[in-house]
Design a protein around this motif. Sequence first.
Motif, PDB file in Angstrom:
ATOM      1  N   ILE A  61       0.835  -1.206   0.000  1.00 49.59           N
ATOM      2  CA  ILE A  61       0.000   0.000   0.000  1.00 49.59           C
ATOM      3  C   ILE A  61       0.869   1.254   0.000  1.00 49.59           C
ATOM      4  CG2 ILE A  61      -1.610   1.343   1.401  1.00 49.59           C
ATOM      5  CD1 ILE A  61      -2.906  -1.261   2.248  1.00 49.59           C
ATOM      6  N   LEU A  62       1.929   1.244   0.806  1.00 53.26           N
ATOM      7  CA  LEU A  62       2.828   2.398   0.856  1.00 53.26           C
ATOM      8  C   LEU A  62       3.496   2.623  -0.499  1.00 53.26           C
ATOM      9  CD1 LEU A  62       4.121   4.589   2.601  1.00 53.26           C
ATOM     10  CD2 LEU A  62       5.927   2.964   3.181  1.00 53.26           C
ATOM     11  N   SER A  63       3.915   1.535  -1.139  1.00 52.70           N
ATOM     12  CA  SER A  63       4.543   1.646  -2.454  1.00 52.70           C
ATOM     13  C   SER A  63       3.558   2.199  -3.479  1.00 52.70           C
ATOM     14  CB  SER A  63       5.053   0.273  -2.900  1.00 52.70           C
ATOM     15  OG  SER A  63       5.638   0.349  -4.184  1.00 52.70           O
ATOM     16  N   ALA A  64       2.319   1.704  -3.431  1.00 48.76           N
ATOM     17  CA  ALA A  64       1.302   2.191  -4.362  1.00 48.76           C
ATOM     18  C   ALA A  64       1.002   3.665  -4.120  1.00 48.76           C
ATOM     19  CB  ALA A  64       0.031   1.362  -4.219  1.00 48.76           C
ATOM     20  N   ALA A  65       0.971   4.062  -2.838  1.00 53.13           N
ATOM     21  CA  ALA A  65       0.712   5.468  -2.515  1.00 53.13           C
ATOM     22  C   ALA A  65       1.830   6.364  -3.050  1.00 53.13           C
ATOM     23  CB  ALA A  65       0.578   5.631  -1.003  1.00 53.13           C
ATOM     24  N   LEU A  66       3.077   5.898  -2.926  1.00 55.24           N
ATOM     25  CA  LEU A  66       4.208   6.665  -3.454  1.00 55.24           C
ATOM     26  C   LEU A  66       4.096   6.825  -4.967  1.00 55.24           C
ATOM     27  CD1 LEU A  66       6.977   8.005  -3.074  1.00 55.24           C
ATOM     28  CD2 LEU A  66       8.015   5.733  -3.271  1.00 55.24           C
ATOM     29  N   CYS A  67       3.740   5.744  -5.640  1.00 53.09           N
ATOM     30  CA  CYS A  67       3.585   5.808  -7.096  1.00 53.09           C
ATOM     31  C   CYS A  67       2.437   6.745  -7.485  1.00 53.09           C
ATOM     32  CB  CYS A  67       3.344   4.411  -7.661  1.00 53.09           C
ATOM     33  SG  CYS A  67       4.780   3.317  -7.541  1.00 53.09           S
ATOM     34  N   LEU A  68       1.382   6.744  -6.685  1.00 52.28           N
ATOM     35  CA  LEU A  68       0.263   7.655  -6.946  1.00 52.28           C
ATOM     36  C   LEU A  68       0.714   9.111  -6.854  1.00 52.28           C
ATOM     37  CD1 LEU A  68      -2.745   5.998  -5.062  1.00 52.28           C
ATOM     38  CD2 LEU A  68      -2.626   6.514  -7.501  1.00 52.28           C
ATOM     39  N   VAL A  69       1.502   9.405  -5.831  1.00 56.25           N
ATOM     40  CA  VAL A  69       2.002  10.777  -5.655  1.00 56.25           C
ATOM     41  C   VAL A  69       2.860  11.184  -6.854  1.00 56.25           C
ATOM     42  CG1 VAL A  69       3.519  12.233  -4.260  1.00 56.25           C
ATOM     43  CG2 VAL A  69       1.893  10.699  -3.142  1.00 56.25           C
ATOM     44  N   GLY A 100       3.480  12.618 -21.991  1.00 55.04           N
ATOM     45  CA  GLY A 100       3.679  12.387 -20.562  1.00 55.04           C
ATOM     46  C   GLY A 100       2.369  12.295 -19.805  1.00 55.04           C
ATOM     47  N   MET A 101       1.423  13.187 -20.137  1.00 56.70           N
ATOM     48  CA  MET A 101       0.134  13.164 -19.448  1.00 56.70           C
ATOM     49  C   MET A 101      -0.659  11.909 -19.799  1.00 56.70           C
ATOM     50  SD  MET A 101      -1.069  17.168 -19.586  1.00 56.70           S
ATOM     51  CE  MET A 101      -2.526  16.845 -18.571  1.00 56.70           C
ATOM     52  N   THR A 102      -0.527  11.456 -21.037  1.00 53.49           N
ATOM     53  CA  THR A 102      -1.220  10.219 -21.430  1.00 53.49           C
ATOM     54  C   THR A 102      -0.687   9.029 -20.638  1.00 53.49           C
ATOM     55  OG1 THR A 102      -1.586  11.068 -23.668  1.00 53.49           O
ATOM     56  CG2 THR A 102      -1.751   8.680 -23.344  1.00 53.49           C
ATOM     57  N   ILE A 103       0.655   8.940 -20.564  1.00 56.62           N
ATOM     58  CA  ILE A 103       1.264   7.829 -19.816  1.00 56.62           C
ATOM     59  C   ILE A 103       0.903   7.913 -18.337  1.00 56.62           C
ATOM     60  CG2 ILE A 103       3.442   6.770 -19.111  1.00 56.62           C
ATOM     61  CD1 ILE A 103       4.632   7.727 -21.771  1.00 56.62           C
ATOM     62  N   ASN A 104       1.008   9.123 -17.779  1.00 59.07           N
ATOM     63  CA  ASN A 104       0.680   9.293 -16.362  1.00 59.07           C
ATOM     64  C   ASN A 104      -0.792   9.012 -16.087  1.00 59.07           C
ATOM     65  OD1 ASN A 104       3.026  10.356 -14.615  1.00 59.07           O
ATOM     66  ND2 ASN A 104       3.223  11.584 -16.480  1.00 59.07           N
ATOM     67  N   GLY A 105      -1.649   9.386 -17.035  1.00 60.44           N
ATOM     68  CA  GLY A 105      -3.073   9.110 -16.865  1.00 60.44           C
ATOM     69  C   GLY A 105      -3.365   7.618 -16.836  1.00 60.44           C
ATOM     70  N   LEU A 106      -2.706   6.878 -17.754  1.00 57.23           N
ATOM     71  CA  LEU A 106      -2.886   5.420 -17.759  1.00 57.23           C
ATOM     72  C   LEU A 106      -2.359   4.804 -16.463  1.00 57.23           C
ATOM     73  CD1 LEU A 106      -1.848   4.607 -21.452  1.00 57.23           C
ATOM     74  CD2 LEU A 106      -4.149   4.478 -20.468  1.00 57.23           C
ATOM     75  N   LEU A 107      -1.183   5.270 -16.043  1.00 51.57           N
ATOM     76  CA  LEU A 107      -0.620   4.756 -14.792  1.00 51.57           C
ATOM     77  C   LEU A 107      -1.523   5.074 -13.606  1.00 51.57           C
ATOM     78  CD1 LEU A 107       3.194   5.590 -15.159  1.00 51.57           C
ATOM     79  CD2 LEU A 107       2.134   3.331 -15.156  1.00 51.57           C
ATOM     80  N   LEU A 108      -2.109   6.272 -13.628  1.00 53.70           N
ATOM     81  CA  LEU A 108      -2.977   6.667 -12.521  1.00 53.70           C
ATOM     82  C   LEU A 108      -4.183   5.739 -12.405  1.00 53.70           C
ATOM     83  CD1 LEU A 108      -3.581   8.704 -10.279  1.00 53.70           C
ATOM     84  CD2 LEU A 108      -4.830  10.074 -11.971  1.00 53.70           C
ATOM     85  N   SER A 109      -4.783   5.418 -13.546  1.00 52.62           N
ATOM     86  CA  SER A 109      -5.951   4.527 -13.503  1.00 52.62           C
ATOM     87  C   SER A 109      -5.564   3.141 -12.994  1.00 52.62           C
ATOM     88  CB  SER A 109      -6.575   4.420 -14.893  1.00 52.62           C
ATOM     89  OG  SER A 109      -5.666   3.829 -15.820  1.00 52.62           O
ATOM     90  N   ILE A 110      -4.388   2.653 -13.421  1.00 51.93           N
ATOM     91  CA  ILE A 110      -3.924   1.334 -12.960  1.00 51.93           C
ATOM     92  C   ILE A 110      -3.602   1.368 -11.472  1.00 51.93           C
ATOM     93  CG2 ILE A 110      -2.081  -0.379 -13.175  1.00 51.93           C
ATOM     94  CD1 ILE A 110      -1.875   0.433 -16.143  1.00 51.93           C
ATOM     95  N   LEU A 111      -2.906   2.429 -11.053  1.00 53.46           N
ATOM     96  CA  LEU A 111      -2.488   2.518  -9.657  1.00 53.46           C
ATOM     97  C   LEU A 111      -3.674   2.676  -8.713  1.00 53.46           C
ATOM     98  CD1 LEU A 111       0.650   4.809 -10.075  1.00 53.46           C
ATOM     99  CD2 LEU A 111       0.637   2.426  -9.328  1.00 53.46           C
ATOM    100  N   VAL A 112      -4.656   3.466  -9.125  1.00 48.88           N
ATOM    101  CA  VAL A 112      -5.836   3.636  -8.270  1.00 48.88           C
ATOM    102  C   VAL A 112      -6.547   2.301  -8.088  1.00 48.88           C
ATOM    103  CG1 VAL A 112      -8.137   4.658  -8.155  1.00 48.88           C
ATOM    104  CG2 VAL A 112      -6.177   6.074  -8.753  1.00 48.88           C
ATOM    105  N   THR A 113      -6.679   1.565  -9.196  1.00 49.72           N
ATOM    106  CA  THR A 113      -7.323   0.248  -9.114  1.00 49.72           C
ATOM    107  C   THR A 113      -6.538  -0.689  -8.200  1.00 49.72           C
ATOM    108  OG1 THR A 113      -8.189   0.499 -11.358  1.00 49.72           O
ATOM    109  CG2 THR A 113      -8.124  -1.727 -10.442  1.00 49.72           C
ATOM    110  N   ASN A 114      -5.209  -0.722  -8.394  1.00 50.33           N
ATOM    111  CA  ASN A 114      -4.371  -1.597  -7.565  1.00 50.33           C
ATOM    112  C   ASN A 114      -4.361  -1.156  -6.104  1.00 50.33           C
ATOM    113  OD1 ASN A 114      -3.741  -3.102  -9.798  1.00 50.33           O
ATOM    114  ND2 ASN A 114      -1.761  -2.124 -10.154  1.00 50.33           N
TER     115      ASN A 114
END
Length: 354
Positions: A61-69, A100-114
């Motif tokens: 969870i901490l790792s996922a939170a860091l990636c979200l930030v 960059g925003m496209t990649i970050n947006g995709l990562l954000l959706s994955i990270l929020v789900t995870n």
Amino acid sequence: MNKPNQPGVLPVNPVEATLKPFPQRAAKICILLPLVIVLWNAASRALAPQISFLSTPSGAILSAALCLVITVAGLTFGVIALLGVHRFGRKQILGRALIGMTINGLLLSILVTNFLAGRAKAQAQLDQLAQTRQAVQDLREGIKNDTSPNATSTHMEKLQKQVETAADKTTGPESAIMRANAVFLKQMQETSRTFEDASQRFEPEEILNLASSTTREALVAKRTATQDYIDANVGLRAFLEGGIEIFRAELVKQKLAPKDIELATASLHKGFGDKLPLLFRVRDSITDYASALLAVVNLLEENLGKWSYDEATEEFETEDEILRAKYISLLEKIDVAADEQNAAEELRQEMLSR
């Protein structure tokens, strides 16, 4: 000759003159931050065997939170970069910012789900651990209140299954420790069951019953039942004595990190080790009591024909004074051993009630 600065004009800082406009730098940061996330995930996987916290639900969870930030920061830099297009033009800004925003947006959706899934999984594991702790409490209460012959092993078997279920629903060090606990409980349950089965065949009053001890066959049966009881009790004591090492060996087999092995065994010793002296006392008192009974059986068998049972007085009769003295001495030894066994058992019951 150097010309003086013109009035009203500030000198240009050479460092600032070489820096690109901030929107261009923001666009570059926006496209690079996803790479930071990839590198962090790779590093955390590589370090997980050495840093066990990274394998726990809390670590995930901490790792996922860091990636979200980091991802949110990437999107923020992308927005800042786009806001500078009007002033500094599209070059080195628009393309990088959009990618960059496209990649970050995709990562954000994955990270929020995870992140949400990880939090739900962590909560489920906490609930499972709470159920296991309750099962331990139920075990103690069940053993204390249940007077059936196989009470201890029956309740222990239930706890073992509960721990196995918890191990299947947890991950990381917690799962390994749970599996080691399950193996530990299984072996304890097996030794307890062996002792309980032997206890059902061990009947002290019948063993000392002289009326049923006048034949060699009867004495052999009594000796066998008593010896089985002693052997089962010695086996249970041996398990208690080596239980912590059995637990440690299972943790090693589960490939738990050395630091976590020491913490887990220390925890077991704290909850189990301080009770060992009393548990040993109980086991030793049982062995002493049963051994005294066995000595009586052996004495009667070795001297068949030299003694008799007086049905009228219900007493041991013999003309051999030495044999009589040995018999009386063994009965006194049985009384002393019985008193010690009762005292040790009372202390054990007090321990269970705490």
